[in-house]
Structure formats: structure tokens, C-alpha cells
Design a protein around this motif. Structure first.
Motif, mmCIF file in Angstrom:
data_model
loop_
_atom_site.group_PDB
_atom_site.id
_atom_site.type_symbol
_atom_site.label_atom_id
_atom_site.label_comp_id
_atom_site.label_asym_id
_atom_site.label_seq_id
_atom_site.Cartn_x
_atom_site.Cartn_y
_atom_site.Cartn_z
ATOM 1 N N ASN A 94 48.517 114.799 78.075
ATOM 2 C CA ASN A 94 48.794 115.697 76.959
ATOM 3 C C ASN A 94 49.697 115.052 75.908
ATOM 4 O OD1 ASN A 94 48.766 118.179 75.557
ATOM 5 N ND2 ASN A 94 50.679 118.777 76.511
ATOM 6 N N LYS A 97 49.955 110.189 72.203
ATOM 7 C CA LYS A 97 49.509 110.475 70.833
ATOM 8 C C LYS A 97 49.031 109.211 70.119
ATOM 9 C CE LYS A 97 51.013 114.728 71.202
ATOM 10 N NZ LYS A 97 50.105 115.782 71.539
ATOM 11 N N PRO A 103 46.299 113.905 69.129
ATOM 12 C CA PRO A 103 46.126 113.656 70.556
ATOM 13 C C PRO A 103 45.224 112.436 70.811
ATOM 14 C CG PRO A 103 44.787 115.518 69.865
ATOM 15 C CD PRO A 103 45.623 115.123 68.684
#
Length: 106
Positions: A94, A97, A103
Motif C-alpha cells: 500500500n 509510491k 500508488p
């Protein structure tokens, strides 16, 4: 008058059944997520291709999805459940980046 009471009773019964069914499904989903099948380090690197195939099976961008999913899986050793979302189950997946802040993992 009797017909109105019958309709109200049926609606209340339907609402009650719906609430019970929702609670049961939520508990099953919570058990599924807590069962240890998902989460950081829950996979071996040899399991990444099959888990990424599952994760990317419903996207129209299959090739890039598979590329980035496998890259993320190799680093994090987890792939979130489902075809989309649920990334909170796998914090590494999650939180990784791109340079622009988007993401990295599908």
C-alpha cells in the motif's frame, strides 16, 4: 388497515433478516482477513505469479498490472485479496509510491 399492518410486519422482518445477513457476512470477511492468508510476508516469492494473476485477472491493463504486481510482491511478499483495493491488508504494498506520489502497486 389489516393489509397495512401486514406490509409493515413484512418490511420489518425483511429489514431484520437483512441486518443479520450483513453482520454474518462481515464476520466471515473479517475472519478471512485475519486467517493469516494475507498480510506482510504471507507469501513465498514462488507464489507471486499466481497471486498476481488472480489480482490482475479483471483489469484491461493486464501486462502492466502483472509487471508492477510481481515487482511489489517480490519486495513485500504479499498481494492484497480481491481484484482491486484491500491494500490496507498489506502495508508495504500500500505504501510503496511512484516518484510522483501515486500508488506503485496495483
Amino acid at each position: 388497515m389489516a393489509m397495512a399492518k401486514l406490509v409493515c410486519v413484512l418490511l420489518l422482518a425483511l429489514l431484520g433478516i437483512s441486518m443479520v445477513a450483513t453482520q454474518v457476512m462481515a464476520k466471515e470477511a473479517q475472519y478471512h482477513l485475519e486467517s493469516g492468508k494475507y498480510g506482510p510476508g504471507s507469501l513465498k516469492s514462488s507464489q507471486c505469479p499466481s497471486q498476481c494473476s488472480r489480482r490482475c485477472s479483471k483489469t484491461q491493463y493486464h501486462k502492466p498490472c502483472m509487471f508492477f504486481c510481481q515487482k511489489c510482491c517480490a519486495k513485500c511478499l504479499c498481494v492484497p485479496p480481491g481484484y482491486y483495493g484491500n491494500k490496507a491488508v498489506c502495508p508495504c504494498y500500500n505504501n510503496w509510491k511512484t516518484k510522483s506520489g501515486g500508488p506503485k502497486c496495483p
